[in-house]
Design a protein around this motif. Structure first.
Motif, PDB file in Angstrom:
ATOM      1  N   ASP A 192     -70.459 -40.528 -43.958  1.00 26.65           N
ATOM      2  CA  ASP A 192     -69.129 -41.077 -43.771  1.00 26.65           C
ATOM      3  C   ASP A 192     -68.017 -40.461 -44.621  1.00 26.65           C
ATOM      4  OD1 ASP A 192     -69.876 -41.894 -46.205  1.00 26.65           O
ATOM      5  OD2 ASP A 192     -69.804 -44.049 -45.795  1.00 26.65           O
ATOM      6  N   GLY A 193     -68.328 -39.468 -45.424  1.00 28.01           N
ATOM      7  CA  GLY A 193     -67.264 -38.846 -46.199  1.00 28.01           C
ATOM      8  C   GLY A 193     -66.904 -39.579 -47.465  1.00 28.01           C
ATOM      9  N   ALA A 194     -67.761 -40.498 -47.907  1.00 31.97           N
ATOM     10  CA  ALA A 194     -67.450 -41.272 -49.102  1.00 31.97           C
ATOM     11  C   ALA A 194     -67.750 -40.508 -50.384  1.00 31.97           C
ATOM     12  CB  ALA A 194     -68.228 -42.583 -49.081  1.00 31.97           C
ATOM     13  N   ARG A 195     -68.446 -39.359 -50.283  1.00 38.31           N
ATOM     14  CA  ARG A 195     -68.747 -38.573 -51.477  1.00 38.31           C
ATOM     15  C   ARG A 195     -68.188 -37.163 -51.295  1.00 38.31           C
ATOM     16  NH1 ARG A 195     -72.073 -41.406 -54.812  1.00 38.31           N
ATOM     17  NH2 ARG A 195     -72.087 -39.568 -56.131  1.00 38.31           N
ATOM     18  N   TYR A 196     -68.429 -36.296 -52.301  1.00 38.48           N
ATOM     19  CA  TYR A 196     -67.860 -34.944 -52.259  1.00 38.48           C
ATOM     20  C   TYR A 196     -68.932 -33.880 -52.132  1.00 38.48           C
ATOM     21  CZ  TYR A 196     -63.744 -37.361 -53.996  1.00 38.48           C
ATOM     22  OH  TYR A 196     -62.703 -38.226 -54.143  1.00 38.48           O
ATOM     23  N   MET A 197     -68.555 -32.804 -51.434  1.00 41.83           N
ATOM     24  CA  MET A 197     -69.455 -31.649 -51.368  1.00 41.83           C
ATOM     25  C   MET A 197     -68.643 -30.375 -51.575  1.00 41.83           C
ATOM     26  SD  MET A 197     -70.240 -31.288 -47.283  1.00 41.83           S
ATOM     27  CE  MET A 197     -69.218 -30.228 -46.257  1.00 41.83           C
ATOM     28  N   ILE A 198     -69.351 -29.288 -51.823  1.00 41.61           N
ATOM     29  CA  ILE A 198     -68.706 -27.976 -51.883  1.00 41.61           C
ATOM     30  C   ILE A 198     -68.976 -27.282 -50.559  1.00 41.61           C
ATOM     31  CG2 ILE A 198     -68.754 -25.718 -53.001  1.00 41.61           C
ATOM     32  CD1 ILE A 198     -69.072 -27.133 -55.656  1.00 41.61           C
ATOM     33  N   ASP A 199     -67.905 -26.889 -49.878  1.00 40.11           N
ATOM     34  CA  ASP A 199     -68.065 -26.296 -48.544  1.00 40.11           C
ATOM     35  C   ASP A 199     -68.306 -24.786 -48.633  1.00 40.11           C
ATOM     36  OD1 ASP A 199     -65.649 -25.041 -48.939  1.00 40.11           O
ATOM     37  OD2 ASP A 199     -64.527 -26.248 -47.489  1.00 40.11           O
ATOM     38  N   ALA A 200     -68.357 -24.138 -47.461  1.00 40.15           N
ATOM     39  CA  ALA A 200     -68.717 -22.715 -47.414  1.00 40.15           C
ATOM     40  C   ALA A 200     -67.704 -21.834 -48.130  1.00 40.15           C
ATOM     41  CB  ALA A 200     -68.877 -22.268 -45.962  1.00 40.15           C
ATOM     42  N   SER A 201     -66.454 -22.304 -48.251  1.00 43.71           N
ATOM     43  CA  SER A 201     -65.466 -21.493 -48.982  1.00 43.71           C
ATOM     44  C   SER A 201     -65.408 -21.847 -50.462  1.00 43.71           C
ATOM     45  CB  SER A 201     -64.064 -21.615 -48.354  1.00 43.71           C
ATOM     46  OG  SER A 201     -64.039 -22.485 -47.279  1.00 43.71           O
ATOM     47  N   GLY A 202     -66.308 -22.731 -50.893  1.00 39.80           N
ATOM     48  CA  GLY A 202     -66.339 -23.066 -52.317  1.00 39.80           C
ATOM     49  C   GLY A 202     -65.374 -24.170 -52.711  1.00 39.80           C
ATOM     50  N   ASP A 203     -64.748 -24.830 -51.729  1.00 40.84           N
ATOM     51  CA  ASP A 203     -63.805 -25.909 -52.022  1.00 40.84           C
ATOM     52  C   ASP A 203     -64.522 -27.254 -52.072  1.00 40.84           C
ATOM     53  OD1 ASP A 203     -61.653 -24.124 -52.013  1.00 40.84           O
ATOM     54  OD2 ASP A 203     -61.465 -24.282 -49.816  1.00 40.84           O
ATOM     55  N   VAL A 204     -63.974 -28.169 -52.897  1.00 46.33           N
ATOM     56  CA  VAL A 204     -64.491 -29.539 -52.930  1.00 46.33           C
ATOM     57  C   VAL A 204     -63.844 -30.316 -51.789  1.00 46.33           C
ATOM     58  CG1 VAL A 204     -64.635 -31.665 -54.283  1.00 46.33           C
ATOM     59  CG2 VAL A 204     -64.812 -29.441 -55.433  1.00 46.33           C
ATOM     60  N   VAL A 205     -64.658 -30.847 -50.898  1.00 48.48           N
ATOM     61  CA  VAL A 205     -64.150 -31.598 -49.745  1.00 48.48           C
ATOM     62  C   VAL A 205     -64.985 -32.876 -49.580  1.00 48.48           C
ATOM     63  CG1 VAL A 205     -63.361 -29.522 -48.529  1.00 48.48           C
ATOM     64  CG2 VAL A 205     -65.681 -30.383 -48.129  1.00 48.48           C
ATOM     65  N   SER A 206     -64.496 -33.803 -48.771  1.00 49.61           N
ATOM     66  CA  SER A 206     -65.286 -35.005 -48.461  1.00 49.61           C
ATOM     67  C   SER A 206     -66.532 -34.603 -47.690  1.00 49.61           C
ATOM     68  CB  SER A 206     -64.467 -35.964 -47.597  1.00 49.61           C
ATOM     69  OG  SER A 206     -63.448 -36.526 -48.375  1.00 49.61           O
ATOM     70  N   SER A 207     -67.650 -35.262 -48.010  1.00 50.33           N
ATOM     71  CA  SER A 207     -68.901 -34.887 -47.354  1.00 50.33           C
ATOM     72  C   SER A 207     -68.980 -35.565 -45.994  1.00 50.33           C
ATOM     73  CB  SER A 207     -70.095 -35.315 -48.202  1.00 50.33           C
ATOM     74  OG  SER A 207     -70.152 -36.719 -48.289  1.00 50.33           O
ATOM     75  N   VAL A 208     -69.250 -34.766 -44.977  1.00 51.50           N
ATOM     76  CA  VAL A 208     -69.489 -35.307 -43.633  1.00 51.50           C
ATOM     77  C   VAL A 208     -70.711 -34.598 -43.073  1.00 51.50           C
ATOM     78  CG1 VAL A 208     -67.139 -36.007 -43.050  1.00 51.50           C
ATOM     79  CG2 VAL A 208     -67.856 -33.644 -42.679  1.00 51.50           C
ATOM     80  N   ASN A 209     -71.417 -35.288 -42.218  1.00 49.14           N
ATOM     81  CA  ASN A 209     -72.616 -34.684 -41.644  1.00 49.14           C
ATOM     82  C   ASN A 209     -72.989 -35.417 -40.368  1.00 49.14           C
ATOM     83  OD1 ASN A 209     -74.828 -32.897 -41.568  1.00 49.14           O
ATOM     84  ND2 ASN A 209     -76.162 -34.469 -42.416  1.00 49.14           N
ATOM     85  N   ALA A 210     -73.602 -34.693 -39.415  1.00 52.11           N
ATOM     86  CA  ALA A 210     -73.995 -35.300 -38.148  1.00 52.11           C
ATOM     87  C   ALA A 210     -75.478 -35.130 -37.843  1.00 52.11           C
ATOM     88  CB  ALA A 210     -73.175 -34.697 -37.000  1.00 52.11           C
ATOM     89  N   THR A 211     -76.148 -34.163 -38.507  1.00 48.17           N
ATOM     90  CA  THR A 211     -77.567 -33.926 -38.239  1.00 48.17           C
ATOM     91  C   THR A 211     -78.338 -33.939 -39.547  1.00 48.17           C
ATOM     92  OG1 THR A 211     -76.932 -32.496 -36.410  1.00 48.17           O
ATOM     93  CG2 THR A 211     -79.232 -32.399 -37.105  1.00 48.17           C
ATOM     94  N   GLY A 212     -79.383 -34.747 -39.593  1.00 46.88           N
ATOM     95  CA  GLY A 212     -80.268 -34.768 -40.754  1.00 46.88           C
ATOM     96  C   GLY A 212     -81.527 -33.973 -40.472  1.00 46.88           C
ATOM     97  N   TYR A 213     -82.163 -33.485 -41.537  1.00 47.25           N
ATOM     98  CA  TYR A 213     -83.379 -32.680 -41.390  1.00 47.25           C
ATOM     99  C   TYR A 213     -84.428 -33.097 -42.406  1.00 47.25           C
ATOM    100  CZ  TYR A 213     -80.216 -29.460 -38.963  1.00 47.25           C
ATOM    101  OH  TYR A 213     -79.310 -28.896 -38.110  1.00 47.25           O
ATOM    102  N   ASP A 214     -85.503 -33.727 -41.925  1.00 44.29           N
ATOM    103  CA  ASP A 214     -86.685 -33.877 -42.766  1.00 44.29           C
ATOM    104  C   ASP A 214     -87.511 -32.594 -42.651  1.00 44.29           C
ATOM    105  OD1 ASP A 214     -86.014 -36.561 -43.306  1.00 44.29           O
ATOM    106  OD2 ASP A 214     -87.152 -37.288 -41.562  1.00 44.29           O
ATOM    107  N   LEU A 215     -88.449 -32.435 -43.590  1.00 37.31           N
ATOM    108  CA  LEU A 215     -89.409 -31.335 -43.505  1.00 37.31           C
ATOM    109  C   LEU A 215     -90.800 -31.933 -43.533  1.00 37.31           C
ATOM    110  CD1 LEU A 215     -87.112 -29.806 -45.896  1.00 37.31           C
ATOM    111  CD2 LEU A 215     -88.006 -28.263 -44.154  1.00 37.31           C
ATOM    112  N   VAL A 216     -91.637 -31.519 -42.573  1.00 35.94           N
ATOM    113  CA  VAL A 216     -92.936 -32.168 -42.417  1.00 35.94           C
ATOM    114  C   VAL A 216     -94.044 -31.129 -42.299  1.00 35.94           C
ATOM    115  CG1 VAL A 216     -94.057 -34.139 -41.309  1.00 35.94           C
ATOM    116  CG2 VAL A 216     -91.628 -33.712 -40.861  1.00 35.94           C
ATOM    117  N   GLY A 217     -95.050 -31.260 -43.165  1.00 34.62           N
ATOM    118  CA  GLY A 217     -96.212 -30.359 -43.116  1.00 34.62           C
ATOM    119  C   GLY A 217     -97.497 -31.150 -43.252  1.00 34.62           C
ATOM    120  N   LEU A 218     -98.583 -30.572 -42.758  1.00 33.76           N
ATOM    121  CA  LEU A 218     -99.860 -31.276 -42.697  1.00 33.76           C
ATOM    122  C   LEU A 218    -100.935 -30.559 -43.514  1.00 33.76           C
ATOM    123  CD1 LEU A 218    -101.611 -33.518 -41.201  1.00 33.76           C
ATOM    124  CD2 LEU A 218    -102.194 -31.689 -39.582  1.00 33.76           C
TER     125      LEU A 218
END
Ligand SMILES: [Zn+2]
Length: 426
Positions: A99-125
């Motif tokens: 929801d953008g409630a926290r901060y991230m560093i984007d690809a240009s190195g700027d501090v921006v609100s964090s947004v995301n639409a796809t999550g990724y778990d990693l699973v191995g057996l």
């Protein structure tokens, strides 16, 4: 004495030792020494150093640092030889809303609100060694996401929380596969996303798992690990076992096999202010027994000071052997672990509390004030043990639990972070 006689004597002593010192009467084989010796602080450190580096910028979902962490873990899984068990190789993707409630560093190195639409778990057996039992799965959970950066761009490195848990899970996989020491039951290494804000990665996977849900016998969540409670007191705290008596029985047996660190048990509902991925297994449509363990050394929890340099490998390495021990016992077990839901904060919970405060009171670092405060909590717990209920002996149960947890997890650990030794001797 000739060499030959010397070797004969050595062999004789070995035979006599074997005769006079029978294996302890436990139901499951102990792990080979060769396996226990194979766990490596160097490997643990490599994972933590990568994930908790400033360049990863707090691994917040949607950020470049997060994707680097994701891809690096997938590479490690392949190198280790885990079988892919995601929806696309090791990746298990799902829709999410950040929801953008926290901060991230984007690809240009700027501090921006964090947004995301796809999550990724990693699973191995790690396939089980017995074809009969290999379709029974134990899930090991640790999360690789963390909190991003401050508004000023300082990284929440999240070494203790939970890069160290990921390191531990990967190291278990590496050693079990390399040493061909997988137990009869299969083990799933599930490195989750979105733990910090929503437990979303665990929730998504268990809602639609990549093995039949009925074949999942139990889960173990590792979050956070790698710091001592006090400089001279390094317990492992195991929670949630009271919700499944059959699972608790095998954990207590594993604790008897494991002598390196104290393993304390705690009612999950005694720490209501915390949560982690195991809670999603409890909330699954068909709930699954799950244990949660931590090294309760919260000195820099959720601050920008939770850096790789603060990890204490004197704690983390034996904690890795603890997980190996308990997985070995669970992996050889044939019992199922019915889930019985939250249990009351009864006399047993109070006795667990007494044990914890006894350990704290044995520490040599407490101030007089801290001794008084800890003694007060211990006395209340002892009274509650007599009464077989914590709620019956305190005026306000929620407030009492908050105070006790806050004292142990934050006041004590912040006051006594201890010297962090260099990672390796010399
Ligand atoms: Zn965490």
């Amino acid at each position: 004495m000739t060499d030959r006689r010397f070797f004969f004597l050595v062999a004789l002593i070995a035979v006599l030792a074997a005769c006079s010192d029978p294996e302890p009467e436990v139901g499951y084989p102990a792990l080979d020494d060769a396996v226990l010796q194979a766990f490596s602080a160097v490997d643990l450190k490599e994972t933590i150093d990568f994930l908790a580096a400033d360049e990863r910028a707090g691994r917040i979902p949607g950020s470049p640092g997060h994707l680097q962490a994701r891809d690096w873990i997938a590479e490690q899984m392949e190198t280790i030889g885990l079988e892919p068990l995601g929806s696309d190789g090791y990746l298990y993707d799902y829709d999410t809303v950040y929801d953008g409630a926290r901060y991230m560093i984007d690809a240009s190195g700027d501090v921006v609100s964090s947004v995301n639409a796809t999550g990724y778990d990693l699973v191995g057996l790690i396939p089980g060694s017995d074809p009969e039992q290999a379709e029974e799965y134990i899930v090991v959970l640790a999360h690789y996401d963390h909190l991003g950066v401050t508004a000023d761009g300082d990284a929440f490195n999240g070494a203790y929380d939970d890069a160290a848990g990921v390191a531990l899970a990967l190291e278990i996989a590496r050693v079990l596969l390399e040493q061909e020491a997988a137990p009869p039951r299969s083990i799933i290494i599930l490195i989750t996303d979105d733990e910090e804000v929503s437990l979303g990665g665990a929730e998504a996977w268990i809602a639609n798992p990549t093995v039949p849900v009925g074949d999942i016998v139990a889960a173990v969540s590792i979050d956070p690990v790698g710091r001592p409670l006090l400089p001279d007191y390094w317990p492992i705290l195991a929670m949630g076992l009271e919700r499944s008596p059959t699972l608790e029985a095998v954990w207590r047996e594993a604790a008897l096999q494991f002598q390196e660190l104290p393993v304390l048990f705690m009612n999950r509902d005694a720490v209501p202010i915390f949560s982690s991925d195991q809670d999603e297994f409890y909330r699954a449509s068909d709930p699954i027994a799950a244990a949660w363990f931590v090294n309760p050394g919260f000195s820099w929890y959720h601050t920008v000071d939770d850096t790789a340099e603060t990890i204490d490998y004197r704690v983390l390495l034996p904690t890795t052997r603890w997980l190996a021990t308990v997985l070995n016992v669970m992996g050889h077990d044939t019992a199922r672990y019915p889930y019985e839901g939250p249990q009351p904060l009864d006399g047993r919970t109070a006795r667990d509390g007494v044990a914890l405060f006894d350990g704290i009171l044995h520490s040599g670092v407490l101030t007089n004030e801290e001794v008084l405060e800890a003694s007060g909590f211990r006395a209340t717990m002892a009274e509650a043990a007599e009464a077989d209920s914590i709620g019956d002996v305190v005026e306000n149960l929620d407030l009492f639990l908050f105070d006790a947890v806050y004292f142990v997890m934050f006041e004590l650990t912040e006051a006594h972070p201890g010297e962090v030794p260099p990672p390796f001797p010399g």
